[in-house]
Design a protein around this motif. Sequence first.
Motif, mmCIF file in Angstrom:
data_model
loop_
_atom_site.group_PDB
_atom_site.id
_atom_site.type_symbol
_atom_site.label_atom_id
_atom_site.label_comp_id
_atom_site.label_asym_id
_atom_site.label_seq_id
_atom_site.Cartn_x
_atom_site.Cartn_y
_atom_site.Cartn_z
ATOM 1 N N GLU A 117 28.740 -4.042 -19.515
ATOM 2 C CA GLU A 117 29.078 -3.895 -18.151
ATOM 3 C C GLU A 117 27.866 -2.935 -17.618
ATOM 4 O O GLU A 117 27.013 -3.188 -16.602
ATOM 5 C CB GLU A 117 30.159 -3.036 -18.009
ATOM 6 C CG GLU A 117 30.343 -2.557 -16.629
ATOM 7 C CD GLU A 117 30.512 -3.705 -15.288
ATOM 8 O OE1 GLU A 117 29.937 -3.384 -14.258
ATOM 9 O OE2 GLU A 117 30.826 -4.998 -15.777
ATOM 10 N N ALA A 118 27.154 -1.906 -18.653
ATOM 11 C CA ALA A 118 26.200 -1.314 -18.229
ATOM 12 C C ALA A 118 24.918 -1.991 -17.834
ATOM 13 O O ALA A 118 23.950 -1.673 -17.118
ATOM 14 C CB ALA A 118 25.829 0.087 -19.210
ATOM 15 N N LEU A 119 24.690 -3.019 -18.665
ATOM 16 C CA LEU A 119 23.395 -4.152 -18.554
ATOM 17 C C LEU A 119 23.464 -4.729 -17.240
ATOM 18 O O LEU A 119 22.235 -4.585 -16.667
ATOM 19 C CB LEU A 119 23.468 -4.993 -19.610
ATOM 20 C CG LEU A 119 23.604 -4.614 -21.166
ATOM 21 C CD1 LEU A 119 23.545 -6.085 -22.203
ATOM 22 C CD2 LEU A 119 22.338 -4.002 -21.418
ATOM 23 N N ARG A 120 24.648 -4.866 -16.536
ATOM 24 C CA ARG A 120 24.246 -5.557 -15.225
ATOM 25 C C ARG A 120 24.111 -4.336 -14.350
ATOM 26 O O ARG A 120 23.321 -4.852 -13.332
ATOM 27 C CB ARG A 120 25.886 -6.143 -14.901
ATOM 28 C CG ARG A 120 26.299 -7.366 -15.622
ATOM 29 C CD ARG A 120 27.594 -7.886 -15.173
ATOM 30 N NE ARG A 120 28.682 -7.165 -15.781
ATOM 31 C CZ ARG A 120 29.222 -7.722 -17.025
ATOM 32 N NH1 ARG A 120 28.614 -8.631 -17.652
ATOM 33 N NH2 ARG A 120 30.249 -7.118 -17.286
ATOM 34 N N GLN A 121 24.553 -3.209 -14.455
ATOM 35 C CA GLN A 121 24.019 -2.075 -13.600
ATOM 36 C C GLN A 121 22.310 -1.890 -13.993
ATOM 37 O O GLN A 121 21.731 -1.512 -12.839
ATOM 38 C CB GLN A 121 24.939 -0.846 -13.741
ATOM 39 C CG GLN A 121 26.241 -1.075 -13.669
ATOM 40 C CD GLN A 121 26.968 0.134 -13.781
ATOM 41 O OE1 GLN A 121 26.577 1.153 -14.081
ATOM 42 N NE2 GLN A 121 28.527 -0.073 -13.755
ATOM 43 N N PRO B 245 15.132 0.206 -19.409
ATOM 44 C CA PRO B 245 15.783 1.440 -19.139
ATOM 45 C C PRO B 245 16.748 1.408 -20.524
ATOM 46 O O PRO B 245 17.398 0.372 -20.769
ATOM 47 C CB PRO B 245 16.449 1.438 -18.129
ATOM 48 C CG PRO B 245 16.612 0.057 -17.677
ATOM 49 C CD PRO B 245 15.348 -0.399 -18.104
ATOM 50 N N VAL B 246 16.880 2.438 -21.335
ATOM 51 C CA VAL B 246 17.717 2.559 -22.643
ATOM 52 C C VAL B 246 19.388 2.633 -21.976
ATOM 53 O O VAL B 246 20.144 1.936 -22.534
ATOM 54 C CB VAL B 246 17.499 3.782 -23.280
ATOM 55 C CG1 VAL B 246 18.861 4.043 -24.116
ATOM 56 C CG2 VAL B 246 16.255 3.808 -23.884
ATOM 57 N N GLY B 247 19.616 3.305 -20.995
ATOM 58 C CA GLY B 247 20.853 3.385 -20.354
ATOM 59 C C GLY B 247 21.228 4.921 -20.436
ATOM 60 O O GLY B 247 22.271 5.180 -19.889
ATOM 61 N N HIS B 248 20.565 5.768 -21.283
ATOM 62 C CA HIS B 248 20.966 7.153 -21.433
ATOM 63 C C HIS B 248 19.572 8.197 -21.247
ATOM 64 O O HIS B 248 19.241 8.398 -22.076
ATOM 65 C CB HIS B 248 21.451 7.341 -22.926
ATOM 66 C CG HIS B 248 22.835 6.451 -23.232
ATOM 67 N ND1 HIS B 248 23.663 6.425 -22.542
ATOM 68 C CD2 HIS B 248 22.700 5.605 -24.109
ATOM 69 C CE1 HIS B 248 24.627 5.799 -23.305
ATOM 70 N NE2 HIS B 248 24.056 5.086 -23.852
ATOM 71 N N GLU B 249 19.132 8.024 -19.865
ATOM 72 C CA GLU B 249 17.952 8.773 -19.661
ATOM 73 C C GLU B 249 16.638 8.397 -19.610
ATOM 74 O O GLU B 249 15.874 8.506 -18.559
ATOM 75 C CB GLU B 249 17.799 10.157 -20.476
ATOM 76 C CG GLU B 249 17.205 11.475 -19.824
ATOM 77 C CD GLU B 249 17.268 12.563 -20.478
ATOM 78 O OE1 GLU B 249 16.536 13.561 -20.319
ATOM 79 O OE2 GLU B 249 18.319 12.661 -21.535
ATOM 80 N N ASN B 250 16.334 7.375 -20.603
ATOM 81 C CA ASN B 250 14.971 7.143 -20.909
ATOM 82 C C ASN B 250 14.562 5.368 -20.918
ATOM 83 O O ASN B 250 15.566 4.855 -20.999
ATOM 84 C CB ASN B 250 14.123 7.807 -22.135
ATOM 85 C CG ASN B 250 14.441 9.351 -21.980
ATOM 86 O OD1 ASN B 250 13.597 9.877 -21.021
ATOM 87 N ND2 ASN B 250 15.008 10.051 -22.966
ATOM 88 N N ASP B 251 13.365 5.287 -21.007
ATOM 89 C CA ASP B 251 12.802 4.008 -21.078
ATOM 90 C C ASP B 251 12.568 3.900 -22.748
ATOM 91 O O ASP B 251 12.264 4.619 -23.406
ATOM 92 C CB ASP B 251 11.825 3.376 -20.239
ATOM 93 C CG ASP B 251 12.278 3.487 -18.717
ATOM 94 O OD1 ASP B 251 11.460 3.309 -18.096
ATOM 95 O OD2 ASP B 251 13.489 3.368 -18.433
ATOM 96 N N THR B 252 12.603 2.519 -23.025
ATOM 97 C CA THR B 252 11.910 1.975 -24.292
ATOM 98 C C THR B 252 10.479 1.874 -24.288
ATOM 99 O O THR B 252 10.066 1.761 -23.073
ATOM 100 C CB THR B 252 12.798 0.880 -24.586
ATOM 101 O OG1 THR B 252 12.275 -0.260 -23.830
ATOM 102 C CG2 THR B 252 14.261 0.700 -24.939
ATOM 103 N N PRO B 253 9.885 1.967 -25.416
ATOM 104 C CA PRO B 253 8.523 1.667 -25.531
ATOM 105 C C PRO B 253 8.276 0.460 -25.047
ATOM 106 O O PRO B 253 9.087 -0.520 -25.223
ATOM 107 C CB PRO B 253 8.106 2.235 -26.982
ATOM 108 C CG PRO B 253 9.132 3.025 -27.378
ATOM 109 C CD PRO B 253 10.392 2.475 -26.804
ATOM 110 N N VAL B 254 6.711 -0.042 -24.664
ATOM 111 C CA VAL B 254 6.435 -1.405 -24.429
ATOM 112 C C VAL B 254 6.573 -2.255 -25.793
ATOM 113 O O VAL B 254 6.552 -1.438 -26.947
ATOM 114 C CB VAL B 254 5.141 -1.511 -23.916
ATOM 115 C CG1 VAL B 254 5.137 -0.552 -22.482
ATOM 116 C CG2 VAL B 254 3.969 -0.729 -24.701
ATOM 117 N N GLN B 255 6.712 -3.378 -25.672
ATOM 118 C CA GLN B 255 6.642 -4.324 -26.543
ATOM 119 C C GLN B 255 5.527 -4.177 -27.518
ATOM 120 O O GLN B 255 4.295 -3.792 -27.111
ATOM 121 C CB GLN B 255 6.799 -5.620 -26.140
ATOM 122 C CG GLN B 255 7.378 -6.782 -27.023
ATOM 123 C CD GLN B 255 8.775 -6.598 -26.817
ATOM 124 O OE1 GLN B 255 9.387 -5.985 -25.829
ATOM 125 N NE2 GLN B 255 9.567 -7.264 -27.727
#
Length: 439
Positions: free
Chosen positions: A327-331, A402-412
């Motif tokens: 569900e969070a992925l959709r947001q 976006p991780v969904g808990h504050e930050n983004d993941t590093p780039v590929q």
Amino acid sequence: MNSTGRRVAILILGLAAFGLPAAVHAQTKDTPRSPHPQAQRLANWLVSHRGAESGLPVSHVGDGRFKDWCFTYDAAVAALAFIALDRPGEAERIIDFYITSKNARRLGGVIEAVRVVPPYDGKDWSVRTGANIWLGLASYHLFLSTTADKYLTFAAWIGDFALGLQDSDGASPTHGGIKLGPPGDAAFHGDQHFGYDAQLPGFEQIFATEATIDAFALFNLLQGQPGMGRFKSGRDRCLRWLKKVAWNRGQHRFNRGFHHEPDLAVASDVHAWGISALGVARLDAIEPGAAEQMVQFVEANCLSTVVYRSPDGREATVTGFDFVDHEALRQLKRPPLVSPEWTFQMANAYLRLSDDFEAAGDKEKASLYAHKQRHLLDQVMAMASTLDNAAGLPYASLGGVPVGHENDTPVQGSFSTIGVAYGILALTGYDPLRPPGER
């Protein structure tokens, strides 16, 4: 969340930088036991990517903006990985740094990030409870490995820091919960607020399920030591909060935390850590069958199957756990991903379930969860990139999202110290949230 809150760098890392330095040599005289060969390759990567003098791991290799940064949580888990491999000398270098480096301390705890090379200056001056507690867990397990009193003393110092951030007011709705961090210094605008933004909540306003589970684990270890009975009360208050506040009875899982009211967001790691730290019996006291209900929830809502493309162009279909639910992925408007770190955490949770059911005489469930554990390990290790007998892992299968808990993941194309270190813990079956007598 401390496991996603390591100020994730936006990394661009080619495979050429992966093996630097090319020579992989242990820097202590310890003779490790013969580990799983994949664990040894992961260890070689850790040894290759750290400060030569400090021993601190470089959290995000290859990003010039974060060159030579080490996040405290990453350092703690790397130390635990070396303990799991029976190489305490490597772990001592890491923990000794934090014992002796006073400028790594602030607001009664340890800051989030320092540089791994001289002058070892602070790079992120925020202070978070979770990263501190994991440093305490690492120090306690190092005490067990070496019997050196300084490591018990340091673990207790961090335990007292966490006790000071526990709500001890029996009339409070958050009684027993652990705050995300201490209050900031009023002289610095936005200090100890998310994003250093004074308009966003301060850490002392947030009661985190993750930090409360971490604290339970550390208090549970410390309370058995002479003169440390105070941690038993703290441990029991953590249990009360997890049962009364964090437990989502409608969905049979843990909420992420509490801020004015329950934070209902799904974080897959708190379920893995909850199982590892509490085990079946303590979770049954929260709700009968709670451990398996949590597993069913995260498997139904957080498990993802993705195609991972490694920096060398290799593709692998991998099943593992996302940071959030579907569900969070959709947001978030992003595709599902797999986090090696959080999937390895669930592998250790499966091992805890297998052990607990084995001890209870339930061979069928013990076998089921042992199979699930092995399957997850095989899945995540398919993401490893190997060069010169050193294996690295990405922070996540997708970069720049976006991780969904504050930050983004590093780039590929980037690789992750925390994924590598947690991989060692999972491959060796070493779970620092479990007391030795419960392993």
